[in-house]
Design a protein around this motif. Structure first.
Motif, PDB file in Angstrom:
ATOM      1  N   UNK A   1      44.910  55.393  45.291  1.00  0.00           N
ATOM      2  CA  UNK A   1      43.747  54.504  45.347  1.00  0.00           C
ATOM      3  C   UNK A   1      44.070  53.128  45.927  1.00  0.00           C
ATOM      4  N   UNK A   2      45.183  53.034  46.643  1.00  0.00           N
ATOM      5  CA  UNK A   2      45.551  51.839  47.396  1.00  0.00           C
ATOM      6  C   UNK A   2      45.612  50.582  46.529  1.00  0.00           C
ATOM      7  N   UNK A   3      46.138  50.733  45.329  1.00  0.00           N
ATOM      8  CA  UNK A   3      46.341  49.574  44.464  1.00  0.00           C
ATOM      9  C   UNK A   3      47.504  48.748  44.973  1.00  0.00           C
ATOM     10  N   UNK A   4      47.345  47.438  44.966  1.00  0.00           N
ATOM     11  CA  UNK A   4      48.429  46.540  45.346  1.00  0.00           C
ATOM     12  C   UNK A   4      49.322  46.295  44.132  1.00  0.00           C
ATOM     13  N   UNK A   5      50.310  45.446  44.280  1.00  0.00           N
ATOM     14  CA  UNK A   5      51.195  45.116  43.171  1.00  0.00           C
ATOM     15  C   UNK A   5      50.703  43.967  42.320  1.00  0.00           C
ATOM     16  N   UNK A   6      49.475  43.485  42.578  1.00  0.00           N
ATOM     17  CA  UNK A   6      48.894  42.386  41.798  1.00  0.00           C
ATOM     18  C   UNK A   6      48.030  42.986  40.692  1.00  0.00           C
ATOM     19  N   UNK A   7      48.371  42.663  39.431  1.00  0.00           N
ATOM     20  CA  UNK A   7      47.686  43.277  38.302  1.00  0.00           C
ATOM     21  C   UNK A   7      47.414  42.243  37.215  1.00  0.00           C
ATOM     22  N   UNK A   8      46.269  42.410  36.540  1.00  0.00           N
ATOM     23  CA  UNK A   8      45.970  41.656  35.331  1.00  0.00           C
ATOM     24  C   UNK A   8      45.499  42.653  34.288  1.00  0.00           C
ATOM     25  N   UNK A   9      45.659  42.289  33.016  1.00  0.00           N
ATOM     26  CA  UNK A   9      45.284  43.209  31.941  1.00  0.00           C
ATOM     27  C   UNK A   9      44.530  42.444  30.865  1.00  0.00           C
ATOM     28  N   UNK A  10      43.484  43.071  30.323  1.00  0.00           N
ATOM     29  CA  UNK A  10      42.702  42.462  29.258  1.00  0.00           C
ATOM     30  C   UNK A  10      42.274  43.558  28.297  1.00  0.00           C
ATOM     31  N   UNK A  11      42.115  43.203  27.024  1.00  0.00           N
ATOM     32  CA  UNK A  11      41.730  44.225  26.059  1.00  0.00           C
ATOM     33  C   UNK A  11      41.080  43.637  24.825  1.00  0.00           C
ATOM     34  N   UNK A  12      40.346  44.497  24.123  1.00  0.00           N
ATOM     35  CA  UNK A  12      39.669  44.113  22.888  1.00  0.00           C
ATOM     36  C   UNK A  12      40.381  44.762  21.704  1.00  0.00           C
ATOM     37  N   UNK A  13      40.491  44.018  20.600  1.00  0.00           N
ATOM     38  CA  UNK A  13      41.038  44.553  19.355  1.00  0.00           C
ATOM     39  C   UNK A  13      42.442  45.133  19.581  1.00  0.00           C
ATOM     40  N   UNK A  14      42.654  46.427  19.312  1.00  0.00           N
ATOM     41  CA  UNK A  14      43.974  47.012  19.552  1.00  0.00           C
ATOM     42  C   UNK A  14      44.303  47.018  21.039  1.00  0.00           C
ATOM     43  N   UNK A  15      43.270  46.992  21.888  1.00  0.00           N
ATOM     44  CA  UNK A  15      43.513  46.839  23.326  1.00  0.00           C
ATOM     45  C   UNK A  15      43.986  45.441  23.663  1.00  0.00           C
ATOM     46  N   UNK A  16      43.569  44.448  22.874  1.00  0.00           N
ATOM     47  CA  UNK A  16      44.093  43.096  23.029  1.00  0.00           C
ATOM     48  C   UNK A  16      45.568  43.052  22.668  1.00  0.00           C
TER      49      UNK A  16
ATOM     50  N   UNK B   1      37.038  50.165  54.393  1.00  0.00           N
ATOM     51  CA  UNK B   1      38.260  49.456  54.765  1.00  0.00           C
ATOM     52  C   UNK B   1      39.475  50.269  54.316  1.00  0.00           C
ATOM     53  N   UNK B   2      39.710  51.400  54.957  1.00  0.00           N
ATOM     54  CA  UNK B   2      40.748  52.336  54.502  1.00  0.00           C
ATOM     55  C   UNK B   2      42.169  51.796  54.585  1.00  0.00           C
ATOM     56  N   UNK B   3      42.386  50.722  55.305  1.00  0.00           N
ATOM     57  CA  UNK B   3      43.730  50.180  55.409  1.00  0.00           C
ATOM     58  C   UNK B   3      44.038  49.090  54.406  1.00  0.00           C
ATOM     59  N   UNK B   4      43.095  48.768  53.553  1.00  0.00           N
ATOM     60  CA  UNK B   4      43.256  47.641  52.639  1.00  0.00           C
ATOM     61  C   UNK B   4      43.772  48.094  51.272  1.00  0.00           C
ATOM     62  N   UNK B   5      44.618  47.256  50.662  1.00  0.00           N
ATOM     63  CA  UNK B   5      45.017  47.471  49.274  1.00  0.00           C
ATOM     64  C   UNK B   5      44.285  46.454  48.398  1.00  0.00           C
ATOM     65  N   UNK B   6      44.206  46.763  47.097  1.00  0.00           N
ATOM     66  CA  UNK B   6      43.382  45.962  46.203  1.00  0.00           C
ATOM     67  C   UNK B   6      44.134  45.597  44.917  1.00  0.00           C
ATOM     68  N   UNK B   7      43.901  44.380  44.397  1.00  0.00           N
ATOM     69  CA  UNK B   7      44.440  44.035  43.082  1.00  0.00           C
ATOM     70  C   UNK B   7      43.739  44.864  42.010  1.00  0.00           C
TER      71      UNK B   7
END
Length: 314
Positions: free
Chosen positions: A146-161, A72-78
């Protein structure tokens, strides 16, 4: 073993390297973030070396592409950003969890950027800027190559949290959701500066090299403190989890003690959210350790919140 999903062609892996070469040939400036090389690790997983102006060097990002990326080369992804903890690296999420298989049937791009040996993704006192690398340079690269959309979430452990909540608070609206699993969420809570000192010392880095003295450089510590910047979090779906560690624990004393040390920090953060009227899903549990055995469970528990924020089915 890699999940039995449609394989991403080698063209998907080589396109980024070809694009980087073209950028160099066309006279791209040193300040331009670009992929230097992309190495395929499996049907959907690749490591990208990113030339970073913020870091003054190249740094790696591990990516998991959607199964439909080539078809699906025309699609963007969260995008779901997953941040590693201290004394670990950008490979930890694929090494310690089943994130590749978990996302196999989901139209989702997963990015796991490097944060250095301490895993503290901030602007260090010497100018090393992991925050800009993670919240500006990597997203720009993903959108372009890499066709990233503008929808983003972030998660992390320890110092990544810490990084997940600090990024979301310091860059309001950039992430639709942020999740912290045993993260450092109030950097000036009792005992927490000592935790930072221990992390830095274990990597043989200079004392007070993160933000300087928590007393003499208090304003800097406050500026990078998720609790102090919590006013930037309205509208972001939030998940926080932490165990009590030694109190109620029955396992290895060191990871239990570390989990206990972060308990007041997490409560200070969620108490501040409550005073500000900002909703948060908090899971505080008895015992537990500062380890992947618990973080894997917490990621699964937080997934419905992350999925809704990413506009995906749970």
């Amino acid at each position: 073993m890699y999940p039995s999903t449609p394989a991403v062609s080698r063209r998907a892996v080589t396109r980024a390297a070809a694009a980087a070469s073209l950028a160099v040939l066309s006279g791209a400036t040193a300040a331009t973030t670009r992929a230097q090389a992309a190495t395929g690790l499996g049907p959907r997983t690749l490591d990208v070396s990113v030339s970073s102006a913020a870091l003054g060097r190249s740094a790696p990002v591990r990516l998991i592409l959607p199964s439909s990326f080539d078809t699906r080369p025309g699609r963007t992804y969260p995008v779901l950003y997953l941040l590693h903890g201290a004394h670990d690296d950008y490979t930890s999420w694929t090494r310690e969890t089943d994130i590749e298989a978990f996302t196999a049937d989901r139209d989702l791009l997963v990015a796991m950027p490097d944060a250095g040996p301490t895993g503290i993704p901030t602007v260090w006192r010497n100018g090393t800027d992991y925050e800009t690398f993670q919240v500006k340079e990597v997203p720009a690269l993903l959108a372009r190559d890499y066709r990233a959309s503008g929808v983003r979430a972030v998660a992390g452990v320890s110092t990544g949290g810490y990084g997940a909540m600090a990024h979301a608070a310091r860059h309001p609206g950039m992430f639709t959701a942020a999740a912290s699993y045993s993260g450092i969420l109030d950097t000036v809570a009792p005992g927490v500066p000592t935790v930072f000192d221990a992390i830095v010392a274990r990597e043989n880095l200079a004392f007070l090299s993160v933000w300087g003295s928590p007393v003499l450089n208090f304003l800097t510590w406050r500026d990078f403190n998720p609790r102090a910047r919590a006013a930037g979090l309205p509208g972001t779906s939030l998940y926080v989890s932490n165990g009590s560690g030694v109190i109620g624990g029955d396992g290895d004393p060191y990871p239990e003690a570390l989990e206990s040390a972060l308990w007041p920090s997490a409560h200070s953060f969620t108490d501040t959210l409550a005073r500000l009227g900002i909703p948060v899903t908090a899971h505080y549990y008895t015992g537990g350790e500062h380890s992947w055995a618990y973080w894997k469970q917490e990621f699964t528990a937080s997934w419905p919140l992350l999925a809704r924020a990413l506009g995906m089915p749970e």
